[in-house]
Enzyme design. Structure first.
Site, short mmCIF file in Angstrom:
data_model
loop_
_atom_site.label_atom_id
_atom_site.label_comp_id
_atom_site.label_asym_id
_atom_site.label_seq_id
_atom_site.Cartn_x
_atom_site.Cartn_y
_atom_site.Cartn_z
N GLU A 168 0.81 -1.22 0.00
CA GLU A 168 0.00 0.00 0.00
C GLU A 168 0.85 1.28 0.00
OE1 GLU A 168 -2.91 -0.11 3.10
OE2 GLU A 168 -3.93 -1.87 2.29
N GLU A 366 -5.14 -8.67 0.78
CA GLU A 366 -5.79 -8.25 2.03
C GLU A 366 -7.28 -8.06 1.76
OE1 GLU A 366 -4.42 -4.91 4.34
OE2 GLU A 366 -2.31 -5.42 3.97
#
Length: 470
Positions: A168, A366
């Site tokens: 991320e 995720e």
């Protein structure tokens, strides 16, 4: 009608967490990270003033934890390496042999138990000494990262199944330069653009180094991606969605996977004088060293509409100059996290990757549901009965299965997270794990979802009412 949904052979079932959120400081020697420094400066910013010094204490419980991975059906697991642990003199210098020993022992134990190690190199945990040198705004820090990455490849490469340069990378840019949830909590888009560019360059340079070593693994990146939906088909709403998509989704996805930057993004940066500094050779490096595998983190969609109010031209330049968030009536919410639950978004994301990114090998890296006060759902044996999490997992995976059936190259699903772990700023307010953690004594207890996960992995699927799919 309920039917068995079965996933492809050798599907990756597992979960993910990060070093800073799970390891604890341990006794190997570790440099101070930005999170540890920020806690000393502003402990009031952290929920219940809980820091990352102990967390899940994985560094002292890893053998027990790996057995719990087996008991919850893991055949793979994504962890991160702590840059500050590998180089405790501040992120450079000589590698720490105690850190190498810990990670080799951890990875060896995982492999011995049939759990493929997916290793991420950077998950928000900049050594503070390097942040003082400019963090991702600094070319010196880029060089330090490449040295760190190369060291990890050499010291641990024989034990790792897949590597990832960043998790991320959009997060620290938003948090550090725009929205104030990462240290140093600035408001400066242009500095954020510079940090983003150097992050992308660091990703490419690490891949370049990886390829030179010719390891028997792949390397990629993990991106948090939210499909962007306009409020309506009105042209102003569509334009707002296109700009948001360029800023939040394509900004890292395009250069890290395709090797090029989206034209719309570049146009905006030039028009508003927000372009980063770079060298022509940097663009060549980025073009020639792209991800070989892509991790997709999906939690919620992004819904936007055209702005209804004027911008203050004296205020700082921000993405919100171009849009407003759209609060769609009737949406389902995870009230604890403030996120919309929209399972079809994970399908739309997979289709986007199939159609616009060469159907690169990918996996859901995720996806998960944080819930507060899970003690409410404990039975008399101390087990959390989290049927809501089981439903969440099944509903999202049903759409992943649909995407796979339509040709998407999705190889696995990793839940966030394995054992309840420390969360940035929010500490243990919301729990995400398949396994619950007692903060007082570090006792781990498998939740009902953990039992479900083992059964799902064993069957390579689950029974589901497919009429629930749109």
């Amino acid at each position: 009608m309920e039917e068995m949904i079965t996933f492809p052979k050798d599907f990756w079932w597992g979960s993910a967490w990060s070093a800073e959120q799970a390891e604890g400081r341990g006794n190997t020697g570790k440099a101070e990270t930005v999170w540890e420094h920020w806690f000393k400066e502003e402990p009031n910013r952290f929920y219940n003033r809980i820091d990352s010094s102990v967390t899940t204490d994985h560094i002292n419980h890893y053998k027990e934890d790996i057995q719990l991975m087996k008991e919850t059906g893991h055949n793979s697991f994504r962890l991160s390496i702590s840059w500050a642990r590998m180089f405790p003199d501040g992120g450079t210098g000589k590698v720490n042999p105690k850190a190498v020993e810990f990670y080799r022992n951890l990875l060896t134990e995982m492999n011995k138990n049939g759990i493929k190690p997916f290793v991420n190199l950077y998950h928000f945990d900049m050594p503070f000494a390097l942040q003082e040198k400019g963090g991702w705004e600094s070319r010196e820090v880029v060089d330090a990262y490449v040295n760190y990455a190369t060291t990890c490849f050499k010291e641990l490469g024989d034990l790792v199944y897949h590597w990832f340069t960043f998790n991320e990378p959009l997060g620290p840019i938003l948090g550090s330069y725009l929205e104030g949830f990462h240290y140093p909590a600035l408001v400066d888009f242009k500095r954020g653009a510079q940090a983003a560019f150097y992050t992308i360059l660091a990703h490419a340079l690490a891949i370049q180094s990886f390829k030179e070593l010719q390891l028997n693994s792949k390397i990629g990146v993990i991106l948090n991606l939210s499909p962007t939906y306009p409020r309506s088909q009105q042209p102003a709403d569509i334009k707002a969605a296109e700009i948001v998509d360029a800023l939040y989704t394509r900004s890292f996805l395009d250069p890290m996977v395709k090797g090029t930057f989206p034209e719309k993004l570049v146009e905006i940066l030039k028009e508003y004088d927000q372009m980063p500094i770079y060298e022509a050779a940097d663009l060549t490096v980025i073009e020639q060293n792209t991800a070989q595998i892509l991790g997709l983190n999906y939690y919620e969609p992004r819904r936007v509409k055209a702005r209804l109010t004027a911008i203050n031209p004296e205020g700082p330049f921000l993405p919100e100059w171009f849009y407003e968030n759209y609060d769609m009536p009737g949406k389902r919410m995870n009230i604890y996290r403030g996120w919309e639950i929209y399972e079809k978004g994970i399908y739309d994301l997979c289709i986007d990757i199939r159609d616009n990114y060469g159907n690169i090998e990918a996996f859901i890296s995720e996806n998960g549901m944080g819930v507060a006060d899970e003690e409410r759902f404990m039975n008399d044996k101390g087990q959390v009965i989290d049927d809501y999490r089981i439903d969440y997992i099944k509903d999202h995976l049903a759409y992943v299965h649909k995407a796979i059936s339509e040709g998407c190259n999705i190889k696995g699903y990793h839940l966030w997270t394995f054992i309840d772990c420390w969360s940035w700023i929010n500490a243990y307010k919301n729990r995400y794990g398949l396994v619950s953690l007692n903060l007082e004594n570090q006792k781990r207890t498998i939740k009902k979802s953990g039992e479900f996960y083992k059964e799902m992995s064993r069957n390579n699927g689950f029974v589901y009412d497919t009429h629930r799919l749109v």
